[in-house]
Scaffold this motif. Sequence first.
Motif, PDB file in Angstrom:
ATOM      1  N   ASP A 111      -3.962  -0.087  -4.628  1.00  0.00           N
ATOM      2  CA  ASP A 111      -2.494   0.192  -3.750  1.00  0.00           C
ATOM      3  C   ASP A 111      -2.553   1.550  -3.256  1.00  0.00           C
ATOM      4  O   ASP A 111      -1.361   1.766  -2.918  1.00  0.00           O
ATOM      5  CB  ASP A 111      -1.167  -0.435  -4.503  1.00  0.00           C
ATOM      6  CG  ASP A 111      -1.325  -1.762  -4.763  1.00  0.00           C
ATOM      7  OD1 ASP A 111      -2.065  -2.593  -4.279  1.00  0.00           O
ATOM      8  OD2 ASP A 111      -0.724  -2.084  -6.079  1.00  0.00           O
ATOM      9  N   CYS A 163       0.809  -1.196  -0.028  1.00  0.00           N
ATOM     10  CA  CYS A 163       0.124   0.016   0.066  1.00  0.00           C
ATOM     11  C   CYS A 163       0.703   1.434   0.084  1.00  0.00           C
ATOM     12  O   CYS A 163       1.742   1.507   0.791  1.00  0.00           O
ATOM     13  CB  CYS A 163      -0.812  -0.051   1.208  1.00  0.00           C
ATOM     14  SG  CYS A 163      -1.980  -1.651   1.281  1.00  0.00           S
ATOM     15  N   CYS A 203      -6.018  -2.836   0.865  1.00  0.00           N
ATOM     16  CA  CYS A 203      -5.714  -1.445   1.319  1.00  0.00           C
ATOM     17  C   CYS A 203      -6.545  -0.330   1.535  1.00  0.00           C
ATOM     18  O   CYS A 203      -7.539  -0.118   0.950  1.00  0.00           O
ATOM     19  CB  CYS A 203      -4.685  -0.535   0.142  1.00  0.00           C
ATOM     20  SG  CYS A 203      -3.132  -1.566  -0.142  1.00  0.00           S
TER      21      CYS A 203
END
Length: 1278
Positions: free
Chosen positions: A559, A534, A549
Amino acid sequence: CFPNPCYNRAICRSRGDGYSCFCVPGFQGERCQIEVNECVSQPCRNRATCVDRVGRYACLCSPGFTGKRREETGCPMLHGCRLLLQPSSNTLRNQLGATCEVQINECQSQPCLNGGSCHDYVNGFSCTCMYSCDCSQITFTGRHCETAAPPCTSQPCLNGAICVEDEGNYTCDCWPGFKGRQCEVDVSECSSNPCLYRGHCIELSWQSLYGSEPLLPDHYDPQQAAGFICSCPPGTTGTLCEEVVDTCDPSPCENGGQCESLVGGYVCHCSPQNQDEFLYGGQNCSEAMVGCEGHECQNQGSCSPFLSDGRHGYSCLCPPGLTGPLCQTPTAFSFEQKGYLLLQSPLLAAEASCNITLSFRTVLPRAVLFQRSSGGLVLGLELLGGQLILSLRREALAGGGDAGEALQLRQTLELPLNVTDGEWHSVKAVLEDGLLSLRLLDGGVCQEQDCESEARVNGTLAGADLPESPLQNTFIGGVVEAGGALVPVPAFIGCLRDVFVDSQLVVPEEWLSDSAVNVTAGCSHRDRCKDSPCENRGQCINLWQSYQCRCPRPYEGHDCAEEYVTARFGSEDSQSYAVFTITDDPGSDITVSLFLRTRRHAGLLLVLVNSTSQFLRLWLDKGRVRVQLHNFETLTSESAVNDGDIHFVSMVVDREHMVLYVANQKQGSVEVRTVDSQMGDVVYVGGLAEQKASAAFGGYFKGCIQDLRINRERLQFFRLDTPVTSYPVVLMANVTAGCTGDDSCSRNLCQNGGMCYSMWDDFTCTCPPNTAGRRCEEVKWCELSPCPARAECHILSQGYECFSNATFLDDSSVLSYRGNGRIQRSLASISLSMRTRKRHAAILHAESGPEFVTVSVQDGLLFLELQSGVGEGSSTVSLSSRRRVSDGEWHSIHLFMVTPWAEASRWTMVLDEEAEEAGTSSSEGGNLDFLREEVDILLGGLGPEAGWSLVGCLGTVEVGGIALPYYSPSEVNLPRTQEEQFLRTSPSPPRGGCSGGPVCQPSPCVNRGSCQDLWNLFNCSCDEGWAGRRCELNTDTCASNPCIHGNCSVQGLAYKCSCEFGYTGMNCEEEVDVCENHLCAHGGTCLHGVNKYACLCAENYTGPYCNDRVEEIPWYIVVNRNVRPKLPVSVCGDETRNYTCFNSGNCTERELSCDCLPGFTGHRCEQEVDECKSNPCLNGGYCRNLINKYHCVCDMSFAGDNCQIDLTSEGLTADLLLSVSLVSVVLLLALVSTSVGLVVALNRRATHGTYSPSRQEKEGSRVEMWNIAQPPPVERLI
């Protein structure tokens, strides 16, 4: 009293600290909960039975008794025991017969009372009734047993108790160990099992054991039957067998074993640590255990030897997840996807029971660990919110079952600990004997928190009656319905190990293949979040096989790699805004949040508009966020957001409250009316379509807005690659993507050669030397030496000025000035310093129509005359000093309005910084604003040929803080940049410096007198025989100076001595105490001086003899009355308000306050620090307090800074004899020279230390101390 706490229909009444219950008859107690037993007092007599009822009682009488209390005896039909035959009584006639041949049973009517026996007798052939009552078996006597016998006659008390009679009744006085009405109850002292360690308890009242039990006495005595004795087992002693004989002393245990003493023996706890490389066992830990020799556990298992019944063996202590004799078998298995493990076991007991222990490892917050179903009962262990939940319920069976009982049986236990952190956790769930328990077996966590919960099951645990004995189904990791489908409960994804079901270990290699679905042996897991997938501070959530995430705003994407595009408003000062349409129904709870960046202090951020009005506004005001609802309720943030940084702003309307946040910090809240946002409402961002409407809220917004949201819905200015929902944009005017600032340096904003550097919507200047300020507008002028050599440079707020002195001689020296037309401040003061000996002179004069101002010297006093602000309430101000200023000394003068911000005010004059002697006008006058422009200001006189010209010196004069400069622009090295100036209009430059006239050229002294120049004043030193101001008076009769301590005056052929103060006599040869009969008034202290005395005045008095009272100072100046500042003053303030700093105090940015020089204090530096408080002067010296120092005035016999040097004749004689001796050694060969040397030495001896009044008067004459401006270098008291 609500609800009523009282029972049995009692009445409740409240009182101060509680309540009271008023009971109905038949009840008692604090809450009327106790029913009164009316039979306790035995109200029924003659052995009747009492029946207790509510509030009353009833008596069931024995035969032969009646009455309310059944105490009355009755014998119906037996009055006199003669039966009278009535003619109408046919029945009785038939019974007796006509001739009484039938025997009558006199006992049939039960004539004997109180249980007496009746005996019938035959009295022949007559009608006389005969019977007798046997009272021997009861406690009554008399013909009919009607009389009660004494109660103790029958000896009713048992166990040797004493019977005590009491008004026809009795009580039994029991011996200790017995109780009851007749002492018939034996108190059981052994019921509490008082004897320890299985000792046998024997009561002293057990009569049957006497004679056979050796611990009891020989004979039984009821009076000694209370208590007990303990028959102790071997190894114990004491009254209660509480003392155990220590069999561990000495300890029989060897090799570090710990001995534990037991009743009748001991046990050795052998040390678990190796002793000489061996573990020891046996009864006394004396035998080395060798069971592990030749054996090795696998997979890091540890071998533990043991000794049992003399045989050596070993066992492997396996690490978690392994089992088997050698720890060779793994117990771990994993669920990589939805699946289950089914275990079946027979139902052995009538009531359901369960004992399951397992270890698990997962990151999913919700999942099924196991579920067991048996006869309609379901026991399940689940993860919910990351916490363990154990539930027990009964399922309703099809076609039968008690539905009410099924709903009733439901029990839940919970452990409030997060166990879904990817680490191993062990848990134990038990259902047994109606008790449900859940326990977490994590040692490290459970040391600090409660990890156990249990509860008693409400209801029966018996299974349903089925035709066949069913199997118990235990599902691990998932649950399957009867048809084979998975129950829609989140399945377990993770690893399990060491699963014990009813104490049976579940081993993967032993289960049946059809009972396991999607189960894999072993446990292999890699944390997907360890790679930190992330971005942008996103929070990674491990999903076992994947990750998720949680992106912080303003980021999106799998991400968190994609950022919401920032919208730029007002680029290059353009008018920009955007319009959105609401496509859902937000309702009454609204949250508006956004990121913003700006440097503007005002601007419209957002407006919500419905079909009728603008119901929500968000804008900037003075750099702070303001929000308004319904044109009424308003909130303003505490902190400003216009600093060019990014700020997160949110506004929440929740029901009837509105709260404003900046950077998640609460800024305030207010109650509001309900808001209702609906589909079709319009959102304006950055401004409104009409410029005038936006201007009401600071105009169009200039800055950047990012990630704007209303509730959860976004308002996207520019689309992202990641699909997100957003309200549709209707219009965007001059809104650009990104957040690029304007080039502020394109307009060259830096002054004085500064270098401009652009910042985001701002700039900064790198300034050259001697400049400062945001735009390099502040120049350190005085460091550039702009003034001529004889002038002093003063820094001003916008420039500089050269201050110096100027000499004025006559009308030709008069200077004129005018304002430059740009003076905006209020002119409310005049400050100057001057030096003159002329008694009549004009210092400053200006007039404009009826308005004028004149500062002058009249008869040696300073005068101010002012006529300003012509109109109602104005008058002429006239103000004069109390002391003369024409003494040739420098004097500082400050003239100012008491309240400069008022249209008219009294004026104050402060001379020589003597705030105590400041004078204030009685009338009020206006300011000097008429001097701003087109008015000539004359300095040093009234003009050519007008007279009253000044002969003397002036320092730089300031009017309202603006100087009247002596130097023209061509005479200074740098231009003056201050906006407000007075310009010199007179053509001739002034004479610089301060110089007096040539009063000794030619010399005014005659008869060879010597002229001394005292600045525009001369003094003649006359030869012997001459006197007078110019040495014009002959003093022949006084040529011999007959007056020792006085002045001689010729009186024809004689002379007359005018003695100096302190002396008397014909020739002033007698010394008197100068302080005797002194004239110091009002508590003044007489100080000895040189032939005179001085008066040290008390507070509030001054003058040579302290006769003059010091005038009260104005209310606005706070000073120490013992201090008289003598330094110049500074006039501070602005065009609206100004004030004066005394004693060279400097103006500060603090309101109406000054920075003081050393030696001064006070709000306006008006108080002088008294350095004489510590009495530094020794030997009777008098301490003079000066500015930031002190001066010691010594007695004639002492000298030095602190009068520490002794000047007595003894010290001087020693020095003189040493000099004479040295001269004598050198001149021994020359007698004549020696004589001459002695004469010289005697001359020095005669003159050194001799006091000469004339010399003292000539060289150091003094005036009274109160009037001395500056002390001489050496000064002594005589």
